[in-house]
Design an enzyme around this catalytic site. Structure first.
Site, mmCIF file in Angstrom:
data_model
loop_
_atom_site.group_PDB
_atom_site.id
_atom_site.type_symbol
_atom_site.label_atom_id
_atom_site.label_comp_id
_atom_site.label_asym_id
_atom_site.label_seq_id
_atom_site.Cartn_x
_atom_site.Cartn_y
_atom_site.Cartn_z
ATOM 1 N N TYR A 1 1.290 -1.108 -0.346
ATOM 2 C CA TYR A 1 0.664 0.140 -0.152
ATOM 3 C C TYR A 1 0.674 0.931 -0.086
ATOM 4 C CZ TYR A 1 -3.167 3.151 1.192
ATOM 5 O OH TYR A 1 -4.646 3.909 1.689
ATOM 6 N N LYS B 1 0.958 4.298 -3.343
ATOM 7 C CA LYS B 1 0.832 5.667 -2.352
ATOM 8 C C LYS B 1 1.662 6.311 -2.900
ATOM 9 C CE LYS B 1 -3.551 4.638 -1.636
ATOM 10 N NZ LYS B 1 -4.887 5.609 -2.007
#
Length: 256
Positions: free
Chosen positions: A158, A162
């Site tokens: 994740y 990002k």
């Protein structure tokens, strides 16, 4: 910043609009007068959201599909322009598959990168091509996370996605500025539906940490972040590009 911002006559595409932050963004944009194209994989949830927006006097259309897959972004944009010429894109689609790196599967890595980073790239590319073909400018708002700045244990996939969105957006902002297109990133620290994917034994501790370490004494919500999104989609944000806005109730950058 955005309390008085109106978006009457503007058309905005929101990806990942079926729940959490994306749903909150779509509702807020519609309340401000924007016509909203709703994208996510869950078509039933989008249809229900469209009905909610229309019941309140707004305009919306459903453009379901997985924008992380090649070719889908172009289909979604064609559905969006049924509302009128596109003015802004809010890339919010994403998933999380939390696991430490040693235990993470190939699928858990690839699914997160595909949904967040690939999806952002495909939608941005389609929007830039469309705007350049018509000579229109536009607003791109990409969603990152504080995790992409400082990292989180168990979220390497994740955080990588990002952080990639932030770097991608910085480069894109430089490329498209001559075309009148702005590109900015919102990096929120907020509790949303995605937090429910945290294992139950860790969830309570996560919520307590969010409250304890937040200067304002509570976790953020979609309603806290939505006004920033609205401003970045508006004409008033014309002199802001290539920026990452960390939306958090704590000074500086903190884990979340």
């Amino acid at each position: 910043m955005a309390a008085g911002v109106r978006l009457d006559g503007r058309v905005v595409l929101v990806t990942g609009a079926s729940r959490g932050l994306g749903r909150g963004y779509a509702l807020d944009l519609a309340r401000r007068g924007a016509a909203v194209a709703l994208n996510a994989r869950d078509e039933d949830a989008l249809v229900a959201l469209r009905a909610e927006i229309e019941a309140a006097g707004g305009r919306a259309t459903v453009a379901a599909g997985d924008v992380g897959e090649p070719g889908v972004a172009e289909q979604v944009l064609r559905a969006a322009v049924a509302l009128g010429p596109l003015d802004a894109v809010v890339n919010n689609a994403g998933v999380n598959r939390d696991r430490t790196v040693a235990k993470m599967s190939d699928e858990e890595w690839h699914s997160v990168i595909t949904a967040s980073l690939h999806g952002t790239f495909f939608v941005c590319r389609a929007a830039v091509r469309a705007w350049r073909a018509t000579g229109r400018g536009g607003r791109i708002v990409n969603t990152a996370s504080v995790a992409g700045i400082v990292g989180n244990v168990g979220q390497a996939n994740y955080a990588a996605a990002k952080a990639g969105i932030i770097g991608f957006s910085l480069s894109l902002a430089r490329e498209v500025a001559p075309s009148g297109i702005t590109v900015n990133v919102v990096s929120p620290r907020a509790v949303t539906d995605m937090s429910e994917s945290i294992p139950p034994e860790r969830r309570r501790a996560f919520y307590e940490l969010q409250s304890r370490t937040n200067t304002l004494g509570r976790p953020g919500t979609p309603e806290d972040v939505a006004p920033v999104i609205a401003f970045l989609c508006s004409a008033e944000s014309a002199y802001l590009t290539g920026q990452t806005l960390t939306v958090t109730g704590t000074p500086g950058t903190s884990v979340g």
